[in-house]
Design an enzyme around this catalytic site. Structure first.
Site, short mmCIF file in Angstrom:
data_model
loop_
_atom_site.label_atom_id
_atom_site.label_comp_id
_atom_site.label_asym_id
_atom_site.label_seq_id
_atom_site.Cartn_x
_atom_site.Cartn_y
_atom_site.Cartn_z
N CYS A 67 -29.99 -26.41 -40.58
CA CYS A 67 -28.99 -25.41 -40.98
C CYS A 67 -28.97 -25.20 -42.49
O CYS A 67 -28.40 -24.22 -42.97
CB CYS A 67 -27.62 -25.79 -40.44
SG CYS A 67 -27.17 -27.45 -40.87
N GLU A 84 -19.46 -26.97 -37.66
CA GLU A 84 -20.58 -26.85 -38.60
C GLU A 84 -21.58 -25.95 -37.91
O GLU A 84 -22.24 -26.37 -36.97
CB GLU A 84 -21.13 -28.25 -38.89
CG GLU A 84 -21.87 -28.32 -40.19
CD GLU A 84 -23.34 -28.06 -39.99
OE1 GLU A 84 -23.73 -26.88 -40.16
OE2 GLU A 84 -24.06 -28.99 -39.65
N SER A 106 -24.63 -23.51 -32.90
CA SER A 106 -24.70 -22.09 -33.24
C SER A 106 -23.31 -21.49 -33.46
O SER A 106 -22.32 -21.96 -32.88
CB SER A 106 -25.41 -21.32 -32.12
OG SER A 106 -24.69 -21.46 -30.93
N ASN A 124 -31.08 -30.79 -33.35
CA ASN A 124 -31.99 -30.84 -34.52
C ASN A 124 -31.88 -32.15 -35.29
O ASN A 124 -32.85 -32.61 -35.88
CB ASN A 124 -31.79 -29.61 -35.43
CG ASN A 124 -30.40 -29.50 -35.98
OD1 ASN A 124 -29.46 -30.05 -35.43
ND2 ASN A 124 -30.26 -28.75 -37.06
N LYS A 144 -20.70 -35.51 -26.50
CA LYS A 144 -21.56 -34.79 -25.57
C LYS A 144 -22.76 -34.28 -26.36
O LYS A 144 -22.66 -33.31 -27.11
CB LYS A 144 -20.83 -33.60 -24.92
CG LYS A 144 -21.62 -32.99 -23.80
CD LYS A 144 -21.57 -31.48 -23.73
CE LYS A 144 -22.41 -30.76 -24.73
NZ LYS A 144 -23.87 -30.94 -24.64
N GLU A 178 -30.28 -16.07 -39.20
CA GLU A 178 -30.92 -17.37 -39.36
C GLU A 178 -32.23 -17.43 -38.57
O GLU A 178 -32.32 -16.91 -37.46
CB GLU A 178 -29.95 -18.44 -38.85
CG GLU A 178 -30.40 -19.86 -39.08
CD GLU A 178 -29.33 -20.86 -38.65
OE1 GLU A 178 -28.57 -20.58 -37.71
OE2 GLU A 178 -29.27 -21.94 -39.27
P1 NAD Z 1 -26.10 -24.32 -29.26
O1 NAD Z 1 -24.97 -23.95 -30.13
O2 NAD Z 1 -26.26 -23.62 -27.95
O3 NAD Z 1 -26.08 -25.90 -28.95
C1 NAD Z 1 -25.40 -26.86 -29.72
C2 NAD Z 1 -24.57 -27.76 -28.82
O4 NAD Z 1 -23.61 -26.98 -28.10
C3 NAD Z 1 -25.37 -28.50 -27.75
O5 NAD Z 1 -24.79 -29.77 -27.52
C4 NAD Z 1 -25.18 -27.64 -26.52
O6 NAD Z 1 -25.35 -28.36 -25.33
C5 NAD Z 1 -23.72 -27.22 -26.70
N1 NAD Z 1 -23.35 -26.00 -26.00
C6 NAD Z 1 -24.11 -24.89 -25.82
N2 NAD Z 1 -23.40 -23.96 -25.15
C7 NAD Z 1 -22.18 -24.50 -24.91
C8 NAD Z 1 -21.01 -24.03 -24.25
N3 NAD Z 1 -20.95 -22.81 -23.73
N4 NAD Z 1 -19.96 -24.84 -24.18
C9 NAD Z 1 -19.99 -26.08 -24.73
N5 NAD Z 1 -21.07 -26.58 -25.35
C10 NAD Z 1 -22.15 -25.80 -25.45
O7 NAD Z 1 -27.40 -24.14 -30.10
P2 NAD Z 1 -28.82 -23.73 -29.54
O8 NAD Z 1 -28.80 -22.52 -28.65
O9 NAD Z 1 -29.45 -24.92 -28.95
O10 NAD Z 1 -29.53 -23.29 -30.89
C11 NAD Z 1 -29.44 -21.92 -31.22
C12 NAD Z 1 -29.19 -21.74 -32.66
O11 NAD Z 1 -28.05 -22.51 -33.07
C13 NAD Z 1 -30.29 -22.23 -33.55
O12 NAD Z 1 -31.33 -21.34 -33.59
C14 NAD Z 1 -29.53 -22.39 -34.84
O13 NAD Z 1 -29.37 -21.15 -35.43
C15 NAD Z 1 -28.20 -22.88 -34.41
N6 NAD Z 1 -28.08 -24.35 -34.52
C16 NAD Z 1 -27.54 -24.82 -35.64
C17 NAD Z 1 -27.43 -26.17 -35.83
C18 NAD Z 1 -26.85 -26.73 -37.08
O14 NAD Z 1 -27.27 -27.77 -37.54
N7 NAD Z 1 -25.85 -26.06 -37.64
C19 NAD Z 1 -27.90 -27.06 -34.86
C20 NAD Z 1 -28.45 -26.53 -33.68
C21 NAD Z 1 -28.52 -25.17 -33.53
#
Ligand code: NAD
Length: 504
Positions: free
Chosen positions: A308, A274, A253, A176, A199, A405
């Protein structure tokens, strides 16, 4: 194979860069690769980068392997002694140079962000300035990593506490804010004297790789800042396993944050998280209506709702409820949905289809349970990743949208009667990142600033973030803080030294 490709310069595009990206002045920004140990690797395994507005392929990037990550960890470890020995002021010069290059290339970086993330170009430009701001701010703060001397409890001793860099850090960043979430972590780590391996999210690798190009040009030494793109699980496994990674910073997330925290526990890393938010936005009936509406618009629809800090539960006191809904609906109706590169666009696509689908599911659930959908025009949606700004009123606490959320441009408005009631409802959630209160009463503002359970509160304002503030959440919204001197401390350890036998 990974070994052979290290240090191979691939300054040309390694894959097709289609559409508007072909016109970028810095074509090397779309060269699919990873920065490891000061060299750009070109993997034969490739992933496609997609414009979320159109579904069009805009570039290809190399896919790094776990072996590549191991090389990066070794390179970071090798780079640590020299980087930590550099005077903080010298590290600051490099960080400032990096920030300047980001600002110089702001337009191209912004186009990359909009192309792969989807946000309107004006917001992408703002993100570049915001992101560069962290580098500048930490450039100075690194010089202020003061320790302490403690009045001694033992005769003839001097008690000293030092702040020391923790070692190699790893960052797992979201889509985001694909630039600013990197610099917020890397600025702090590098200023503290720590190398960092990033990463980025697979949806937004181009922004991350472009930022790495500029880090290299700014003079960040090999191994000190590295970026590897690819499969999240494959690339994070070595980071989590390796004892040489001393700190892990994650934004994303709560579900993934929990997994990472558990895995990082096996090697006792310092973890900062975060995670998700679910911000209450509380409007009392003593406020000026326009201020409340403007605040709610900004807090709900910035980054097309994929933020967020986004206002997720807009509680409006009954005395002002109907007037607020009317003005808010009128303001929402003005929002233009479209491609982020169109200057008229206010709301871009959701970066991921799953986020758009979650919005739709929350709307469906709310309507089925009796919410009113006022300004939704779903039939005008220009593509599957778009969610037309939607206002739901008469939302109740049982509805999905009040419990979890949203991360999209769907505004939920809930009426309330008393201060006590709204505080209890706002706090009845495990997410506790940001909260907002609009009131004209100073005493109430002071009371609520104490009672609302959030890591950050905007009191009569929707705009409060930036480098000097401690960004982070309470409860399951996270651990630790980013930005501010507290953000620097996430990459440092305290060392206590007792000098004894000092009596003459
Ligand atoms: P996510 O948590 O899956 O992705 C965030 C990061 O984590 C990315 O770099 C992703 O590649 C990595 N990731 C995902 N699964 C992983 C794993 N098993 N091991 C290691 N790294 C991993 O987020 P998302 O599914 O893309 O978004 C879903 C929800 O997360 C959104 O709807 C929102 O609620 C939340 N989100 C919050 C923020 C924030 O600013 N706090 C940012 C993005 C998403």
């Amino acid at each position: 194979m990974a070994l052979q490709t290290i240090r191979q310069e691939t300054r040309h595009s390694a894959g097709p860069a289609l559409g508007h990206l072909q016109n970028l002045r810095r074509r090397d920004f779309v060269a699919g690769a990873a920065l490891i140990d000061g060299g750009w690797i070109a993997s034969e395994q490739r992933d496609v980068v997609v414009d979320p507005a159109t579904g069009e392929e805009i570039a290809e990037v190399g896919r790094c392997s776990a072996a590549d990550m191991n090389l990066a960890i070794s390179a970071a470890e090798r780079s640590f002694p020299a980087w930590r020995e550099l005077l903080p002021a010298r590290r600051g010069i490099i960080l400032r140079a990096w920030a300047s290059l980001m600002l110089e290339h702001s337009e191209e970086l912004a186009i990359l962000v909009t192309s792969e993330q989807g946000k309107p170009l004006a917001e992408a430009r703002h993100e570049i300035a915001y992101g560069a701001g962290f580098l500048e701010w930490f450039a100075a703060e690194g010089e202020r990593a003061y320790g302490e001397t403690i009045p001694s409890h033992k005769l003839g001793t001097l008690l000293q506490v030092r702040m020391q860099p923790i070692g190699v850090a790893a960052a797992i960043t979201p889509w985001n804010f694909p630039v600013a979430m990197i610099t917020r972590k890397a600025g702090a780590a590098l200023a503290a004297g720590c190398p960092i391996i990033v990463k980025p999210a697979p949806e937004t690798p181009l922004s991350a790789l472009a930022v790495a190009r500029l880090a290299e040009e700014a003079g960040v030494p090999p191994g000190v800042f590295q970026v590897l793109v690819g499969n999240p699980i494959e690339l994070s496994a070595p980071l989590l396993r390796d004892t040489r990674i001393r700190a892990l910073s994650f934004t994303g997330s709560t579900e993934v944050g929990r997994l990472l925290l558990e895995a990082a526990g096996k090697t006792v890393k310092k973890v900062s998280l975060e995670l998700g938010g679910h911000a209450p936005f509380i409007i009392f009936d003593d406020v000026e209506l326009d201020k409340a509406v403007n605040g709610a618009m900004a807090a709900k629809f910035a980054t097309s709702g994929q933020d967020c800090l986004a206002a997720n539960r807009i509680y409006v006191q009954r005395g002002i409820y109907n007037a607020f809904v009317e003005s808010f609906a009128a303001a929402i109706a003005q929002l233009r949905v479209g491609h982020g590169l169109d200057p008229a666009t206010n709301i871009g696509p959701m970066t991921k289809l799953s986020v758009a689908n979650k919005c739709r599911a929350q709307i469906e659930d709310a309507v089925a349970r009796g919410a009113r959908m006022i300004s939704a025009k779903q039939d005008e949606s220009p593509g599957p990743n778009f969610v037309v700004p939607t206002l739901l009123t008469e939302v109740t606490d049982e509805m999905l949208i009040a419990r979890e959320e949203t991360f999209g441009p769907v505004a939920a408005v809930l009426p309330f009667d008393s201060e006590e009631e709204v505080v209890a409802r706002a706090n009845a959630n495990e997410m506790a990142l940001a909260g907002y209160v609009y009131t004209d009463s100073l005493r109430r503002a002071l009371r609520l600033s104490e009672k609302i359970e959030c890591g950050m509160i905007g009191m009569n304002t929707a705009s409060f973030t930036g480098p000097p503030i401690p960004f982070g959440g309470l409860k399951q919204s996270g651990l630790g803080r980013e930005g501010s001197r507290h953000g620097l401390a996430e990459y440092m350890e305290l060392k206590y030294v007792c000098f004894g036998d000092l009596a003459a």
